[in-house]
Design an enzyme around this catalytic site. Structure first.
Site, PDB file in Angstrom:
ATOM      1  N   ASP A 163      20.672  34.307  57.935  1.00 20.64           N
ATOM      2  CA  ASP A 163      19.592  35.034  57.260  1.00 20.64           C
ATOM      3  C   ASP A 163      18.253  34.429  57.696  1.00 20.64           C
ATOM      4  OD1 ASP A 163      19.109  36.661  54.242  1.00 20.64           O
ATOM      5  OD2 ASP A 163      17.524  35.450  55.139  1.00 20.64           O
ATOM      6  N   ASP A 217      17.196  41.471  58.799  1.00 17.49           N
ATOM      7  CA  ASP A 217      17.123  40.018  58.979  1.00 17.49           C
ATOM      8  C   ASP A 217      18.402  39.246  58.654  1.00 17.49           C
ATOM      9  OD1 ASP A 217      17.105  39.671  56.166  1.00 17.49           O
ATOM     10  OD2 ASP A 217      15.731  37.984  56.361  1.00 17.49           O
ATOM     11  N   GLU A 218      19.522  39.945  58.620  1.00 19.90           N
ATOM     12  CA  GLU A 218      20.781  39.262  58.308  1.00 19.90           C
ATOM     13  C   GLU A 218      21.894  39.725  59.224  1.00 19.90           C
ATOM     14  OE1 GLU A 218      22.228  39.522  54.187  1.00 19.90           O
ATOM     15  OE2 GLU A 218      20.122  39.385  53.635  1.00 19.90           O
TER      16      GLU A 218
HETATM   17  N1  DCP Z   1      11.858  43.032  52.442  1.00 18.73           N
HETATM   18  C1  DCP Z   1      11.053  44.021  51.920  1.00 18.73           C
HETATM   19  N2  DCP Z   1      11.314  44.552  50.667  1.00 18.73           N
HETATM   20  C2  DCP Z   1      12.366  44.084  49.946  1.00 18.73           C
HETATM   21  C3  DCP Z   1      13.203  43.097  50.466  1.00 18.73           C
HETATM   22  C4  DCP Z   1      12.923  42.583  51.724  1.00 18.73           C
HETATM   23  O1  DCP Z   1      10.110  44.445  52.569  1.00 18.73           O
HETATM   24  N3  DCP Z   1      12.606  44.587  48.733  1.00 18.73           N
HETATM   25  C5  DCP Z   1      11.589  42.515  53.783  1.00 18.73           C
HETATM   26  C6  DCP Z   1      10.658  41.355  53.784  1.00 18.73           C
HETATM   27  C7  DCP Z   1      11.470  40.177  54.185  1.00 18.73           C
HETATM   28  C8  DCP Z   1      12.676  40.769  54.880  1.00 18.73           C
HETATM   29  O2  DCP Z   1      12.784  42.098  54.410  1.00 18.73           O
HETATM   30  O3  DCP Z   1      10.762  39.293  55.038  1.00 18.73           O
HETATM   31  C9  DCP Z   1      13.949  39.997  54.600  1.00 18.73           C
HETATM   32  O4  DCP Z   1      14.232  39.937  53.218  1.00 18.73           O
HETATM   33  P1  DCP Z   1      14.820  38.655  52.509  1.00 18.73           P
HETATM   34  O5  DCP Z   1      15.252  39.069  51.161  1.00 18.73           O
HETATM   35  O6  DCP Z   1      15.833  38.006  53.387  1.00 18.73           O
HETATM   36  O7  DCP Z   1      13.575  37.718  52.301  1.00 18.73           O
HETATM   37  P2  DCP Z   1      12.806  36.763  53.296  1.00 18.73           P
HETATM   38  O8  DCP Z   1      13.425  36.734  54.635  1.00 18.73           O
HETATM   39  O9  DCP Z   1      11.367  37.167  53.277  1.00 18.73           O
HETATM   40  O10 DCP Z   1      12.889  35.378  52.578  1.00 18.73           O
HETATM   41  P3  DCP Z   1      14.062  34.316  52.560  1.00 18.73           P
HETATM   42  O11 DCP Z   1      13.538  33.125  53.305  1.00 18.73           O
HETATM   43  O12 DCP Z   1      14.269  34.018  51.126  1.00 18.73           O
HETATM   44  O13 DCP Z   1      15.251  34.935  53.217  1.00 18.73           O
HETATM   45 CA    CA Z   2      15.647  36.347  54.926  1.00 19.42          CA
HETATM   46 CA    CA Z   3      17.936  38.844  53.940  1.00 21.10          CA
END
Ligand code: DCP
Ligand code: CA
Ligand code: CA
Length: 365
Positions: free
Chosen positions: A11, A111-112
């Site tokens: 992730d 992103d996963e």
């Molecule tokens: N995202 C978004 N709206 C959401 C969930 C996610 O736009 N409701 C986008 C922004 C994030 C990306 O998808 O950068 C990946 O989501 P993650 O939940 O994996 O969150 P992050 O990667 O930002 O943070 P983490 O470091 O906790 O994985």
């Molecule tokens: Ca993430």
């Molecule tokens: Ca994610």
């Protein structure tokens, strides 16, 4: 332990914000907020993601932007709008790389990704950990992005493990440690347990996964029904047999067939296209995909070929919708040409991977 299944979940850390840091390294020392600006007023909209410095100020996903501004008012923070195409490009680069390291690869969202690395490391968890380190450092070197990894005997464990040591984390959970690993987590960590289910479990005296694991399975079935009861029991005990699914590589799924005799009879044509649709739909569900566009190709009695397609408002996996669109296209063919039809083909395209939540729902109902 040899021959165990080894599943890895990668992730990407604070992904959109990390991409912004990548193209402007000055951002790395500042709180960075990436927002979806709705455009009504300067600050209307919500936080899409924030880097870990901004999170220390309480800025998290979904927070209204004006509140994020307020929390960061006395600091040198940077607010940026979402640049999805750029993030997608970086994601593609990383996913391409990750794929090369797995036996089976399944990307989930932007992103996963799940990687089945069982045979790559011969079922050896220690070797799995070493491989994960290597992949992490190569992606860091080649693309400049960090991510967190969970390694376990199945998807459920890999997912939970990936979340507990962010950013740049790596947690390996070997089969013999699965139940003790899960014990302290809130039941919310089990996919499919939301606020309401959590409340109901709490009222039954279940707060952490350890409580759920020990709870009498018959009583779980009485409370949640057979499917969910067994699912919760198994999950809490670290049992999960979901396979890592290779996403369908093709951009479309199609079937074509020759009619028993040339015809313009709508009922006959619908009957034939329904057969094609059922088969297409099966592939769609197996690939955990949605479609956005439906196409129909007809080969006339004189062997001339014509195609038509129609786009849905939003992506879907709904078979009735598919049937409805095919019928619409059929009727439109018949109204435009007097020729009889000899062969007919249905195609769905603009396919996309399902969101994890949607997958979960489909798994239950
Ligand atoms: N995202 C978004 N709206 C959401 C969930 C996610 O736009 N409701 C986008 C922004 C994030 C990306 O998808 O950068 C990946 O989501 P993650 O939940 O994996 O969150 P992050 O990667 O930002 O943070 P983490 O470091 O906790 O994985
Ligand atoms: Ca993430
Ligand atoms: Ca994610």
């Amino acid at each position: 332990m040899v021959n165990s299944r080894i599943v890895m979940l990668a992730d990407l850390d604070y992904f959109f914000a990390q991409c912004e840091e990548l193209r402007n390294s000055e951002l790395k020392t500042k709180p960075v907020v990436v927002g979806v600006y709705s455009g009504r007023t300067e600050d209307s909209g919500a936080v899409s993601t924030a880097n870990y410095i901004a999170r220390q100020f309480g800025v998290n996903l979904g927070l209204p932007l004006h509140l994020a501004r307020r929390k960061l008012q006395n600091v040198d923070a940077v607010f940026l709008p979402v640049d999805f195409n750029y993030y997608k490009q970086i994601s593609n680069e990383i996913m391409f790389f990750l794929r090369s390291y797995s036996d089976v690869f399944e990307q989930v969202g932007i992103d996963e990704a799940y990687l089945d690395i069982s045979s790559k490391v011969n079922g050896n968890f220690q070797a799995g950990g070493v491989l994960a380190e290597r992949i992490k450092s190569e992606v860091k070197k080649k693309v400049g992005i960090s991510f967190s990894v969970g390694l376990g005997p199945n998807k459920l464990i890999a997912k939970i493990a990936s979340e507990i040591n962010k950013p740049d984390g790596l947690i390996v959970v070997e089969p013999q440690n699965v139940t003790s690993f899960l014990e302290p987590f809130s039941v919310l960590s089990i996919p499919g347990v939301g606020k309401k289910t959590k409340e109901r479990m709490n009222n039954m005296g279940i707060t952490v996964i350890g409580d759920l694991a020990k709870y009498d399975i018959q009583r779980l079935i009485e409370s949640f029904g057979r499917t969910l009861g067994i699912y919760f029991h198994n999950s809490a005990n670290g049992i999960n047999n979901d396979l890592v699914h290779e996403a369908v590589k093709s951009e479309s799924i199609s079937r074509m067939s020759t009619l028993r005799k040339n015809t313009r009879d709508l009922a006959v044509l619908i009957d034939k296209t329904n057969q094609l649709i059922f088969s297409i739909h099966k592939d769609l569900l197996n690939g955990h995909l949605n479609f956005k566009r439906v196409g129909l190709t007809v080969i006339m009695a004189d062997l001339s070929i014509r195609s038509k397609s129609k786009t849905l408002l939003t992506s879907s996996d709904n078979i009735s919708l598919l049937q409805k669109y095919v019928k619409f296209l059929l009727e439109s063919f018949l109204s435009e040409s007097k020729k009889e039809i000899r062969r007919i083909g249905v195609k769905i395209f603009q396919l996309s991977a399902k969101e994890e939540n949607q997958k979960k729902l489909n798994a239950f109902f």
